[in-house]
Design an enzyme around this catalytic site. Structure first.
Site, short mmCIF file in Angstrom:
data_model
loop_
_atom_site.label_atom_id
_atom_site.label_comp_id
_atom_site.label_asym_id
_atom_site.label_seq_id
_atom_site.Cartn_x
_atom_site.Cartn_y
_atom_site.Cartn_z
N CYS A 206 43.44 62.74 100.22
CA CYS A 206 42.75 61.46 100.03
C CYS A 206 43.16 60.75 98.74
O CYS A 206 42.45 59.86 98.25
CB CYS A 206 41.24 61.68 100.06
SG CYS A 206 40.69 62.38 101.63
N CYS A 231 32.11 58.40 97.67
CA CYS A 231 31.78 59.53 98.54
C CYS A 231 30.31 59.87 98.49
O CYS A 231 29.89 60.88 99.00
CB CYS A 231 32.61 60.75 98.15
SG CYS A 231 32.47 61.16 96.43
S1 SF4 Z 1 35.96 66.05 100.64
FE1 SF4 Z 1 36.25 63.82 100.83
S2 SF4 Z 1 37.90 63.43 99.39
FE2 SF4 Z 1 37.95 65.65 99.83
S3 SF4 Z 1 39.37 65.96 101.60
FE3 SF4 Z 1 37.33 65.68 102.42
S4 SF4 Z 1 37.24 63.47 102.85
FE4 SF4 Z 1 38.90 63.77 101.41
#
Ligand code: SF4
Length: 249
Positions: A206, A231
């Site tokens: 990401c 997030c």
């Molecule tokens: S926790 Fe959030 S930032 Fe980390 S891989 Fe998963 S989607 Fe991507």
């Protein structure tokens, strides 16, 4: 060229901003004895905060989220902090069963399929471990800065999260030049990915490098519309879910 060579620049008021950041941290330690943690993303800003905590022997714990998806360069900073500063980093990992179930159902690349699935992955790998980090704590410290994006333009030096904990943001008024000026002046260890145009570093799937002129956080969840980003870690206000963590969030 290194990030320090590219970005470090002393601008008027730099020393005052450093002293103010220290005062915010001292206040956090004094007002929340034994109940405050720095939630470090291991990004440049958070490495500065850890440096200030260690340098001034402040009673603030240091914790991080090992999502299982971090770059090797990011993970390597945990032992680097521990040996440089002689302090133990609390490492919070997701519940393995939750991860296995999510991946079995949605695949390894689910985060690219929809905002909902991306947030589901963040909930398992970040929000739940973060809630364990903050359990029994009345305050936490992040590396958020107003300059990071328009969404963070109102970052205060301290604020209440939705659970009533105090969130301290000692670098709220720092510029990117300040960040690198401090790192260069104090030889603070940092993620080598910053030397490759990654200003904001999160999980490997990401995060990407950014181009000249792009917003600081445009390398995060770049396939999503701007409004969907974040997030849930730093949400604040009446509709906050969890409120949390630094620049890898
Ligand atoms: S926790 Fe959030 S930032 Fe980390 S891989 Fe998963 S989607 Fe991507």
């Amino acid at each position: 060229m290194s990030a320090t060579a590219l970005y470090a620049r002393e601008t008027p008021g730099f020393e005052a901003r450093v002293q103010n950041a220290l005062a915010v941290l001292q206040r956090a330690a004094a007002e929340h004895p034994g109940r405050v943690v720095q939630a470090t993303s291991l990004g440049a800003e958070d490495m500065i905060i850890t440096d200030l905590i260690a340098r001034h022997r402040l009673a603030i714990a240091v914790g991080t989220l090992q999502t299982g998806m971090l770059h090797a360069e990011t993970t390597a900073l945990i032992p680097a902090i521990e040996s440089r500063y002689a302090l133990a980093v609390e490492v919070y990992e997701p519940v393995n069963e939750s991860v296995v179930t999510f991946v079995r159902k949605n695949g390894e690349r689910a985060m690219y399929d929809s905002v909902e699935l991306r947030k589901g992955c963040c909930a398992i790998r970040k929000l739940e471990p973060l809630s364990r980090m903050l359990k029994d704590r009345s305050a936490w410290v992040t590396g958020m800065r107003r300059e990071q994006s328009n969404d963070r333009g109102t970052v205060a030096f301290s604020e209440l999260d939705d659970k009533g904990r105090t969130k301290f943001n000692p670098l709220a008024d720092w510029s990117w030049a300040d960040v690198w000026q401090y790192i260069a002046s104090n030889d603070v260890p940092y993620n080598p990915l910053h030397d490759q145009f990654f200003p904001s570093i999160g999980c490997a799937p990401c995060t990407r490098a950014i181009a000249v002129g792009e917003d600081f956080r445009s390398g995060r969840w770049w396939w999503e519309a701007e409004g969907a980003k974040e997030c849930g870690l730093h949400v604040h206000g009446a509709d906050a879910q969890v409120s949390m963590i630094g620049s890898h969030a």
